[in-house]
Structures are given as C-alpha cells and as structure tokens.
Design an enzyme around this catalytic site. Sequence first.
Site, PDB file in Angstrom:
ATOM      1  N   GLU A  24       0.811  -1.215   0.000  1.00  0.00           N
ATOM      2  CA  GLU A  24       0.000   0.000   0.000  1.00  0.00           C
ATOM      3  C   GLU A  24       0.846   1.268   0.000  1.00  0.00           C
ATOM      4  OE1 GLU A  24      -2.747  -0.492   3.284  1.00  0.00           O
ATOM      5  OE2 GLU A  24      -4.044  -1.779   2.062  1.00  0.00           O
ATOM      6  N   TYR A  86      -4.964  -9.794   4.378  1.00  0.00           N
ATOM      7  CA  TYR A  86      -3.807  -9.914   3.500  1.00  0.00           C
ATOM      8  C   TYR A  86      -3.459 -11.385   3.328  1.00  0.00           C
ATOM      9  CZ  TYR A  86       0.809  -9.138   1.474  1.00  0.00           C
ATOM     10  OH  TYR A  86       1.899  -9.135   0.635  1.00  0.00           O
ATOM     11  N   VAL A  87      -3.181 -11.745   2.093  1.00  0.00           N
ATOM     12  CA  VAL A  87      -2.677 -13.071   1.748  1.00  0.00           C
ATOM     13  C   VAL A  87      -1.410 -12.856   0.927  1.00  0.00           C
ATOM     14  CG1 VAL A  87      -3.139 -15.216   0.488  1.00  0.00           C
ATOM     15  CG2 VAL A  87      -4.981 -14.110   1.792  1.00  0.00           C
ATOM     16  N   GLY A  93      -5.106 -16.938  -4.940  1.00  0.00           N
ATOM     17  CA  GLY A  93      -5.765 -17.776  -5.938  1.00  0.00           C
ATOM     18  C   GLY A  93      -6.105 -19.165  -5.432  1.00  0.00           C
ATOM     19  N   GLY A  97      -8.256 -15.921   0.894  1.00  0.00           N
ATOM     20  CA  GLY A  97      -8.958 -14.674   1.169  1.00  0.00           C
ATOM     21  C   GLY A  97     -10.446 -14.900   1.342  1.00  0.00           C
ATOM     22  N   TYR A 131     -13.644  -8.091  -3.567  1.00  0.00           N
ATOM     23  CA  TYR A 131     -14.748  -7.732  -2.684  1.00  0.00           C
ATOM     24  C   TYR A 131     -16.086  -7.751  -3.419  1.00  0.00           C
ATOM     25  CZ  TYR A 131     -11.036  -6.341   0.521  1.00  0.00           C
ATOM     26  OH  TYR A 131      -9.935  -6.328   1.339  1.00  0.00           O
TER      27      TYR A 131
END
Length: 157
Positions: A24, A86-87, A93, A97, A131
């Site tokens: 981030e 967070y993954v 994939g 998450g 999301y």
Amino acid sequence: MIRPCEPGDVPVILRLVRDLAEYEKALHEVRATADDLHRSLFGPSPAVFAHVADDGDGAGVVGFALWYVTYSTWTGRHGLYLEDLYVRPEARGRGHGRALMAELAGVCVERGYARMEWSVLDWNAPAIAFYRSIGARPMDEWTVQRVDGDELRRLAG
C-alpha cells in the site's frame, strides 16, 4: 485451514502487516511492534482479534484477517470491522482470502452482528474486484475521516 490466531502467530502477523503496508506504499507508517500486537490480541481485555490462513502444505501462515467489534446505533447491534486482510502473493488464488472472509461472516452470523465493514484503497483494483465477487458494495456517500498526531493532541486539549 482458517483458525483464530495464537500467540506464536504474532511475529508472522507483524511480517504480513509490514508486507501489506509495503504493497500500500505506506511501510514508513508502520509503528506496531510484536509486543504491541501481542498485548492487543492477548492482553487482559483484548479488543482486537485475528484469524490466520494456514496453507497446510508446510508454508505455515500465509494470510490473516485482523478485526474488531463495532456498534451501530441505527441497527442497535454490533458489527465487525475488518482492519486488515492480506494473503501473501504466492498463496493467492487458492481461496484463502475468501475463506478468511467466510470465517468472519460466520462470526457475524453466529454472534448476531448486523454487518461487516472495511475500507479499501481506491486504486487497489484486485482487492475491489475480489470484494465485489463476494457481494460487497461500496458506501459511496461515506468518506473516512481521521484525526491523529498533533491534531489529536490539540483536540484533546
């Protein structure tokens, strides 16, 4: 495998927090220490909780969700605020998450919480797409406000 975090998970959670902050573009803002996290998660009156995703293939903890309880005067019920999800990129994939989010949704349903909320950076297209895929919707009329640092001390008087 998704499970509540344990005291031994604190160092890896802190490492993942730092990884998230780096992604981030805000690593320089991370001040938390392992002691801070341990005290917050496992102190006498914990107000913060976390679940971890353990890959089960020997990689150990590959992701986490850190959250706390909120309250809505409009619904008259508690809610869950997801502070961080967070993954690790190499473990994405594989459903970690989604499994973390499903676990937290289960906490909400089991405890009778009215909602689960979180913030996402407006430039984080992969997270936003994820999301949306789980049914989340943006709260376009609301913006996050913050008071910290000198302004917080000034406001406190």
